[in-house]
Design a protein around this motif. Structure first.
Motif, PDB file in Angstrom:
ATOM      1  N   TRP A   1       0.836  -1.209   0.000  1.00  0.00           N
ATOM      2  CA  TRP A   1       0.000   0.000   0.000  1.00  0.00           C
ATOM      3  C   TRP A   1       0.866   1.253   0.000  1.00  0.00           C
ATOM      4  O   TRP A   1       1.959   1.277   0.570  1.00  0.00           O
ATOM      5  CB  TRP A   1      -0.903   0.025   1.228  1.00  0.00           C
ATOM      6  CG  TRP A   1      -1.995  -0.992   1.208  1.00  0.00           C
ATOM      7  CD1 TRP A   1      -1.886  -2.313   1.549  1.00  0.00           C
ATOM      8  CD2 TRP A   1      -3.347  -0.794   0.812  1.00  0.00           C
ATOM      9  NE1 TRP A   1      -3.094  -2.947   1.400  1.00  0.00           N
ATOM     10  CE2 TRP A   1      -4.022  -2.033   0.942  1.00  0.00           C
ATOM     11  CE3 TRP A   1      -4.077   0.310   0.363  1.00  0.00           C
ATOM     12  CZ2 TRP A   1      -5.361  -2.200   0.655  1.00  0.00           C
ATOM     13  CZ3 TRP A   1      -5.419   0.160   0.080  1.00  0.00           C
ATOM     14  CH2 TRP A   1      -6.051  -1.086   0.216  1.00  0.00           C
ATOM     15  N   ARG A   2       0.345   2.306  -0.638  1.00  0.00           N
ATOM     16  CA  ARG A   2       0.989   3.616  -0.620  1.00  0.00           C
ATOM     17  C   ARG A   2      -0.043   4.686  -0.297  1.00  0.00           C
ATOM     18  O   ARG A   2      -1.230   4.518  -0.569  1.00  0.00           O
ATOM     19  CB  ARG A   2       1.629   3.925  -1.977  1.00  0.00           C
ATOM     20  CG  ARG A   2       2.904   3.129  -2.247  1.00  0.00           C
ATOM     21  CD  ARG A   2       3.526   3.505  -3.579  1.00  0.00           C
ATOM     22  NE  ARG A   2       4.870   2.946  -3.711  1.00  0.00           N
ATOM     23  CZ  ARG A   2       5.639   3.073  -4.783  1.00  0.00           C
ATOM     24  NH1 ARG A   2       5.184   3.740  -5.843  1.00  0.00           N
ATOM     25  NH2 ARG A   2       6.847   2.565  -4.820  1.00  0.00           N
ATOM     26  N   ARG A   3       0.429   5.785   0.280  1.00  0.00           N
ATOM     27  CA  ARG A   3      -0.463   6.924   0.509  1.00  0.00           C
ATOM     28  C   ARG A   3      -0.892   7.517  -0.837  1.00  0.00           C
ATOM     29  O   ARG A   3      -0.142   7.461  -1.807  1.00  0.00           O
ATOM     30  CB  ARG A   3       0.240   7.998   1.345  1.00  0.00           C
ATOM     31  CG  ARG A   3       0.638   7.546   2.740  1.00  0.00           C
ATOM     32  CD  ARG A   3       1.352   8.665   3.489  1.00  0.00           C
ATOM     33  NE  ARG A   3       1.831   8.231   4.786  1.00  0.00           N
ATOM     34  CZ  ARG A   3       3.090   8.355   5.205  1.00  0.00           C
ATOM     35  NH1 ARG A   3       3.990   8.920   4.419  1.00  0.00           N
ATOM     36  NH2 ARG A   3       3.440   7.936   6.407  1.00  0.00           N
ATOM     37  N   ASN A   4      -2.079   8.073  -0.858  1.00  0.00           N
ATOM     38  CA  ASN A   4      -2.584   8.678  -2.095  1.00  0.00           C
ATOM     39  C   ASN A   4      -1.603   9.705  -2.643  1.00  0.00           C
ATOM     40  O   ASN A   4      -1.187  10.623  -1.934  1.00  0.00           O
ATOM     41  CB  ASN A   4      -3.932   9.368  -1.839  1.00  0.00           C
ATOM     42  CG  ASN A   4      -5.046   8.374  -1.589  1.00  0.00           C
ATOM     43  OD1 ASN A   4      -4.976   7.227  -2.015  1.00  0.00           O
ATOM     44  ND2 ASN A   4      -6.090   8.812  -0.885  1.00  0.00           N
TER      45      ASN A   4
ATOM     46  N   GLU B   1       1.491   9.547  -3.352  1.00  0.00           N
ATOM     47  CA  GLU B   1       2.877   9.507  -2.862  1.00  0.00           C
ATOM     48  C   GLU B   1       3.566   8.215  -3.279  1.00  0.00           C
ATOM     49  O   GLU B   1       2.916   7.215  -3.570  1.00  0.00           O
ATOM     50  CB  GLU B   1       2.918   9.602  -1.328  1.00  0.00           C
ATOM     51  CG  GLU B   1       2.521  10.945  -0.771  1.00  0.00           C
ATOM     52  CD  GLU B   1       2.760  11.013   0.743  1.00  0.00           C
ATOM     53  OE1 GLU B   1       3.579  10.220   1.255  1.00  0.00           O
ATOM     54  OE2 GLU B   1       2.115  11.847   1.405  1.00  0.00           O
TER      55      GLU B   1
ATOM     56  N   LEU C   1       6.232   2.470   2.689  1.00  0.00           N
ATOM     57  CA  LEU C   1       5.635   2.314   4.011  1.00  0.00           C
ATOM     58  C   LEU C   1       5.984   0.965   4.610  1.00  0.00           C
ATOM     59  O   LEU C   1       6.238  -0.010   3.891  1.00  0.00           O
ATOM     60  CB  LEU C   1       4.108   2.446   3.915  1.00  0.00           C
ATOM     61  CG  LEU C   1       3.559   3.726   3.290  1.00  0.00           C
ATOM     62  CD1 LEU C   1       2.043   3.682   3.248  1.00  0.00           C
ATOM     63  CD2 LEU C   1       4.032   4.958   4.055  1.00  0.00           C
TER      64      LEU C   1
ATOM     65  N   ASN D   1      -8.265   5.268   5.375  1.00  0.00           N
ATOM     66  CA  ASN D   1      -8.202   6.604   5.969  1.00  0.00           C
ATOM     67  C   ASN D   1      -8.133   7.656   4.856  1.00  0.00           C
ATOM     68  O   ASN D   1      -8.209   7.337   3.661  1.00  0.00           O
ATOM     69  CB  ASN D   1      -7.033   6.709   6.950  1.00  0.00           C
ATOM     70  CG  ASN D   1      -5.667   6.714   6.266  1.00  0.00           C
ATOM     71  OD1 ASN D   1      -5.549   6.604   5.046  1.00  0.00           O
ATOM     72  ND2 ASN D   1      -4.623   6.853   7.065  1.00  0.00           N
ATOM     73  N   SER D   2      -7.964   8.906   5.232  1.00  0.00           N
ATOM     74  CA  SER D   2      -7.975  10.000   4.257  1.00  0.00           C
ATOM     75  C   SER D   2      -6.804   9.929   3.290  1.00  0.00           C
ATOM     76  O   SER D   2      -6.850  10.532   2.213  1.00  0.00           O
ATOM     77  CB  SER D   2      -7.951  11.347   4.994  1.00  0.00           C
ATOM     78  OG  SER D   2      -6.795  11.441   5.818  1.00  0.00           O
ATOM     79  N   GLN D   3      -5.771   9.161   3.654  1.00  0.00           N
ATOM     80  CA  GLN D   3      -4.607   8.999   2.772  1.00  0.00           C
ATOM     81  C   GLN D   3      -4.692   7.727   1.925  1.00  0.00           C
ATOM     82  O   GLN D   3      -3.756   7.402   1.207  1.00  0.00           O
ATOM     83  CB  GLN D   3      -3.328   8.970   3.613  1.00  0.00           C
ATOM     84  CG  GLN D   3      -3.056  10.275   4.356  1.00  0.00           C
ATOM     85  CD  GLN D   3      -1.829  10.183   5.238  1.00  0.00           C
ATOM     86  OE1 GLN D   3      -1.663   9.228   6.004  1.00  0.00           O
ATOM     87  NE2 GLN D   3      -0.947  11.159   5.123  1.00  0.00           N
TER      88      GLN D   3
ATOM     89  N   LEU E   1      -5.083   4.561   3.134  1.00  0.00           N
ATOM     90  CA  LEU E   1      -4.455   3.404   3.776  1.00  0.00           C
ATOM     91  C   LEU E   1      -5.470   2.649   4.640  1.00  0.00           C
ATOM     92  O   LEU E   1      -6.380   3.253   5.212  1.00  0.00           O
ATOM     93  CB  LEU E   1      -3.283   3.851   4.656  1.00  0.00           C
ATOM     94  CG  LEU E   1      -2.139   4.555   3.928  1.00  0.00           C
ATOM     95  CD1 LEU E   1      -1.068   4.988   4.929  1.00  0.00           C
ATOM     96  CD2 LEU E   1      -1.533   3.663   2.855  1.00  0.00           C
TER      97      LEU E   1
END
Length: 492
Positions: free
Chosen positions: A145-148, A150, A154, A450-452, A454
């Motif tokens: 997984w990666r943050r939106n 980015e 992780l 979440n908002s990112q 993840l």
């Protein structure tokens, strides 16, 4: 055939029995994904291609006759601390870099007896000591997984980071893992997978490289709740080779998934609302409560007053047991050996070069708290606190059947973001260590993003030997959440 890797374990087993595809085909499909993805994710430390195809062919022969176990032909990964006969097992430490076991762990033998196929060995924190999979001698695992928006790498969590990442990236249908203070549940939470630590003694520890013997417990990481139940049924057994093994029958947990939670009482421990916990996780927890209410469960507030002492108690008991367990690695009987001028020099040089920084840190803590003058002040007091934590759970379970909590205080964080501060890293275990100290079953399942972008997860903690309640509660939450998000395959 790459679509075969998208199947759940349960659907794969059904497809194999129906002869929709062969064990060789689904095994080869996973090997192809590993070949593409592993250089980026580093989930596998060793890929056993020839052995996997040989096992798959043996499964196909059984399936052709209408025979086979509950996992016949299903390709899985094995955490590097489960001894596998004739296949290197290092616990991801240089000190065991040349160790090839002449025996099989009971858990993996149970899986092979049920027809599972071994794809290879999975990366982990060295000797299972870590919360980010950054202490492995094979290098860190990268979360799929990666943050939106980015490209920051992780952590997949630890210590079972390789197991969780491999499942999340479709590099195996399911994987073995182990949990000493949250090492199944935290990686599962960080990767959007499902993981359960059963009651202490349900799964044999024979053939598992030991970290802390009174806390270690094997369990699975898989794609959904049903797959996790199926894996756990295969993994658990009574075992005369493990003195802590419980000689009781393993239930058929897959049969309990449809029972629902109507009439159950679910406890919400007030002490798990900690300072600094994000609003997103608080909202997620409340959403889980609402889903259970809607399904007919009664929600009750409970108190676990000694929770605040769990983390310090754990980080005394676990290193103390580790300092005893790891004393065997002295360069004499197995593993690497560094020469010195005398015996003491051989011991110290071998351990200094063979153990990583985090392992040495914990061994020094363990030796310190067990030393003369400090045993009563630290180790004995920690054991008394452990007893109090168990009593807290026993009191709470007079009012409820299971507990619902967050799994972790945050989503996955960046590699290197917390490794410089051991205390900050240890705080990742704040919601998970209590179940290990009390020997209770606990599982994590993903609920939302979440908002990112993840995964965020909830944890269900059950009474001793009541994994069924964990599965029932988790299945209702899973059905309500309808979480089906997957990490984008940036590694292709």
């Amino acid at each position: 055939m790459s679509d075969l890797t998208k199947l759940t374990l349960t659907d794969a087993v059904k497809g194999l029995k129906a002869k929709d595809f062969s064990a060789r085909e689904i095994t080869q499909a996973h090997l192809d994904v590993i070949d593409k993805a592993n250089s980026a994710i580093n989930a596998y430390t060793l890929v056993t291609t020839d052995k996997a195809l040989e096992m798959a062919d043996a499964s196909d022969a059984k399936l052709a006759k209408g025979e086979g176990g509950i996992l016949e032909g299903a390709p899985i990964g094995v955490k590097e601390l489960f001894c596998t006969k004739g296949v290197r097992t290092t616990a991801c430490s240089d000190i065991l870099s040349n160790f090839v076991p002449t025996y099989e762990s009971t858990v993996t033998q149970n899986l092979w007896d049920e027809g599972a196929v071994m794809l290879g060995k999975l990366n982990m924190d060295q000797f299972a000591m870590g919360s980010s999979n950054e202490t492995s001698c094979f290098g860190n695992v990268v979360n799929p997984w990666r943050r939106n928006g980015e490209e920051t790498q992780l952590t997949p969590g630890g210590s079972s980071g390789g197991s969780a990442a491999a499942v999340a990236a479709d590099m195996c249908l399911a994987a073995t893992a182990s949990d000493t203070g949250g090492s199944i549940r935290q990686p599962a939470a960080f990767t959007g997978t499902v993981g359960i630590k059963p009651t202490y003694g349900r799964a044999s520890r024979y053939g598992m490289v030991a970290f802390a013997s009174s806390l270690d417990q094997a369990g699975p990481i898989a794609k959904n709740v049903e797959d996790t139940a199926l894996m756990l049924e295969a993994m658990c057994s009574a075992d005369d080779k493990d003195s802590t093994s419980l000689h009781i029958e393993t239930p058929k947990w897959t049969d309990s998934l449809s029972k629902g939670v109507k009439g159950m009482k679910i406890g919400i421990p007030k002490e798990y609302r900690v300072e600094g916990m994000s609003d997103e996780i608080e909202a997620l927890w409340q959403q889980g409560i609402e889903w259970l209410k809607a399904a007919g469960a009664e929600i009750v507030d409970v108190s676990l007053p000694h929770t605040k002492y769990a983390l310090p108690a754990y980080y005394i008991v676990a290193p103390a047991e580790a300092s005893s367990n790891l004393a065997r690695y002295d360069g004499m009987r197995f593993g690497i050996r560094k020469e010195g001028e005398n015996l003491d020099d051989v011991y110290s040089t071998t351990r200094a070069e063979g153990f990583g920084d985090e392992v040495r840190r914990r061994l020094m803590i363990g030796a310190y708290v067990l030393s003369a003058g400090y045993y009563d002040a630290y180790y004995l007091k920690a054991q008394k606190v452990r007893k109090r934590i168990l009593m807290d759970f026993q009191e709470a379970y007079k009012e409820c059947d299971a507990l619902l909590t967050p799994t972790c205080p945050s989503a996955a964080f960046g590699l290197g973001e917390k490794s410089a501060d051991p205390v900050e890293m240890y705080l990742n275990d704040i919601f998970t260590v209590t179940a290990n100290l009390a020997g209770l079953p606990a599982m994590s399942l993903p609920v939302s993003l979440n908002s990112q972008g993840l995964p965020l997860s909830l944890q269900v903690i059950g009474k001793a030997l009541d994994e069924e309640s964990c599965f029932r509660v988790a299945k209702v939450i899973e059905d309500s959440a309808e979480f089906d998000s997957k990490a984008k395959a940036w590694w292709n």
